[in-house]
Design an enzyme around this catalytic site. Structure first.
Site, mmCIF file in Angstrom:
data_model
loop_
_atom_site.group_PDB
_atom_site.id
_atom_site.type_symbol
_atom_site.label_atom_id
_atom_site.label_comp_id
_atom_site.label_asym_id
_atom_site.label_seq_id
_atom_site.Cartn_x
_atom_site.Cartn_y
_atom_site.Cartn_z
ATOM 1 N N LEU A 1 2.083 -18.904 28.290
ATOM 2 C CA LEU A 1 2.613 -19.576 27.094
ATOM 3 C C LEU A 1 3.920 -18.947 26.623
ATOM 4 O O LEU A 1 4.189 -17.774 26.885
ATOM 5 C CB LEU A 1 1.578 -19.566 25.962
ATOM 6 C CG LEU A 1 1.128 -18.248 25.337
ATOM 7 C CD1 LEU A 1 2.147 -17.647 24.400
ATOM 8 C CD2 LEU A 1 -0.173 -18.466 24.599
ATOM 9 N N LYS B 1 13.817 -15.379 19.553
ATOM 10 C CA LYS B 1 14.052 -16.803 19.788
ATOM 11 C C LYS B 1 13.552 -17.555 18.567
ATOM 12 O O LYS B 1 12.862 -16.978 17.717
ATOM 13 C CB LYS B 1 13.385 -17.267 21.068
ATOM 14 C CG LYS B 1 11.878 -17.240 21.060
ATOM 15 C CD LYS B 1 11.466 -18.047 22.245
ATOM 16 C CE LYS B 1 10.058 -18.049 22.594
ATOM 17 N NZ LYS B 1 9.709 -18.982 23.608
ATOM 18 N N CYS C 1 7.767 -9.997 26.410
ATOM 19 C CA CYS C 1 7.310 -10.106 27.805
ATOM 20 C C CYS C 1 8.364 -9.765 28.857
ATOM 21 O O CYS C 1 8.127 -8.887 29.690
ATOM 22 C CB CYS C 1 6.772 -11.513 28.050
ATOM 23 S SG CYS C 1 5.284 -11.837 27.107
#
Ligand SMILES: NC(=O)c1ccc[n+]([C@@H]2O[C@H](COP(=O)([O-])OP(=O)(O)OC[C@H]3O[C@@H](n4cnc5c(N)ncnc54)[C@H](O)[C@@H]3O)[C@@H](O)[C@H]2O)c1
Length: 451
Positions: A155, A340, A280
């Site tokens: 995700l 983001k 990540c």
């Protein structure tokens, strides 16, 4: 099915409410008592699109508690705790191993739940978890075999529910049939798309049923790292080309569109700018490089992706030096802090590195972000940034604005008014979000990436 999810962060909470929505009964175990208290009241402390709304819709099927509330009487246990980066680049398994020890100390019976690693974990972690749980069980006289599967999560924060309900694929790495069978049953409503989608997360037009990929734990673990490293390389690649485009006078937006139409390349992740951040990419690329290093293998492409990404952050400073000449004593306004839009996540955000560099260079740094400022205050208390209550206050007296997050609302900013509040009319667009001609027409000195 009855499911326990361990860890109520971005992945754990999203997974929990989504699984409850597709018909399962979910109990979430979290070690942070503030989070448990908030979640029990229906309050979500992270910012993730649609999660609070979905939680209120599925509250009958999802519950939250500490380890004391865990009785082990479930079909599947999903581990979704953090795996942060260690100083040497390796992923830190301290939280995953702590969970394995808890499970070994608590599970009981002749048929154990399947344990699933959804956390992003290095090669061999499924085995590692299995050995920790088994050892603890044996110490307690429980000889039941333990099955640990790897089920990497793909995700994206900001659209986490969308990605969970409508995945491109579901990957399961397991050594035994029973783990695969249970996970196929868990995900059947997603694989068949037989659930009723929440009104606010409709099924995208043309969405095709996702493949269920069954493989070994080792391949599943590597798939996750390889996928993230590839995406990180793609962003760094377009940024490298953007640097050349600037030199030769090409426009990177046109170049990206031109190459992205090639099906073998694809249009996604070809946006030039300040580069990737988040929880990540950085840690996963480093973990992959670290794993390879343990086998005496260099990973030059992966290492270059990291190098280019950090160089992009430094590019912002260079563009400010070109525009302002002297940074010391100037006031710089950062538009956006989160790595983001649609998230409050600041882990490895370019904004943190850039703010720190600017302070080092003697600038006064101010910031505005629609959702991430509280997180920034809390997690980076030493960062010398002044938080402002909106774009007007940010622009007042600023020598330059630096756009670091492509929040949609930044597209609609009243730049003709903001310009009049600024000392110097300089804008550095770290996300190539704005229209260069329009900004120049308004009287700004505009600096984007790659043109
Ligand atoms: N965030 C993403 O976009 C994303 C996407 C794919 C995969 N992943 C991976 O998923 C994992 C989780 O990521 P995240 O962003 O949700 O992390 P996170 O830090 O937001 O959440 C982890 C949660 O686990 C809890 N926790 C830690 N140890 C615990 C324990 N022993 N018992 C109970 N709870 C415990 C923490 O308190 C925290 O709330 C990581 O391995 C990450 O790499 C993250």
């Amino acid at each position: 099915m009855n499911v326990a999810v361990i860890g109520c962060g971005y992945v754990g909470l999203t997974t929990s409410v989504a699984l409850a929505c597709i018909g399962h009964r979910v109990h979430c175990i979290e070690k942070d008592t503030d989070q448990i208290k908030a979640l029990q009241k229906g309050l979500v402390l992270i910012h993730e699109t649609g999660v609070p709304e979905l939680l209120s819709e599925v509250k009958e099927r999802v519950s939250f508690g500490s380890w004391d509330s865990f009785d082990g009487d479930v079909d599947v246990i999903i581990i979704a705790v953090g795996t942060p980066r260690k100083k040497n680049g390796d992923a830190d398994l301290v939280y995953v191993e702590a969970v394995a020890r808890e499970l070994g100390a608590r599970l009981t019976g002749t048929s154990l739940p399947v344990i699933v690693n959804k956390s992003t974990v290095p090669i061999g972690s499924a085995r590692r978890v299995e050995s920790i749980v088994s050892l603890r069980l044996r110490e307690r006289g429980v000889e039941t075999p333990v099955a640990v599967a790897s089920n990497p999560e793909f995700l994206r924060e900001g659209v986490a529910l969308l990605d969970t309900f409508y995945p491109d694929r579901i990957v399961v790495g397991a050594d035994g049939d029973e783990a695969v069978r249970r996970l196929r049953e868990l995900y059947a409503p997603l694989l068949e798309q037989s659930f009723v989608p929440p009104e606010f997360i409709p099924r995208p037009d043309g969405y095709r049923l996702p493949p269920f990929i069954v493989t070994t734990p080792t391949s599943a673990e590597l798939i996750k790292y390889a996928a993230n490293t590839f995406l990180a390389m793609k962003v760094s690649y377009i940024n490298e080309i953007a640097c050349l485009a600037e030199k030769v006078g090409a426009d990177i937006r046109e170049v990206a569109a031109g190459i992205g139409l090639d099906k073998r390349i694809g249009a996604y992740y070809l946006r030039a700018g300040v580069g990737w951040g988040g929880s990540c990419f950085g840690k996963d690329v480093q973990a992959l490089i670290h794993t390879a290093g343990q086998y005496g293998l260099e990973m030059p492409l992966s290492s270059a992706a990291v190098y280019v990404n950090l160089r992009q952050r430094e590019e912002i400073i260079k563009k400010l030096q070109t525009a302002l000449k002297v940074i010391r004593g100037s006031t710089i306004g950062l538009l956006g802090l989160s790595f983001k839009p649609d998230t409050d996540d600041l882990r490895d955000a370019p904004s943190i590195t850039i703010a720190g560099r600017l302070v080092e260079l003697g600038a006064r740094v101010r910031a505005y972000d629609p959702v991430a400022m509280d997180n920034c205050r809390k997690n980076y208390p030493d960062l010398e940034v002044e938080y402002t209550c909106g774009p007007d206050e940010l622009a007042s007296g600023a020598d330059a604005l630096v756009l670091l997050t492509e929040w949609k609302e930044f597209l609609q900013l009243p730049f003709s008014r903001l310009k009049n509040l600024m000392k110097q009319k300089v804008i550095i667009d770290g996300r190539n979000l704005l229209n260069a001609q329009e900004m120049e027409h308004l009287g700004f000195k505009y600096y984007g990436f790659g043109s």
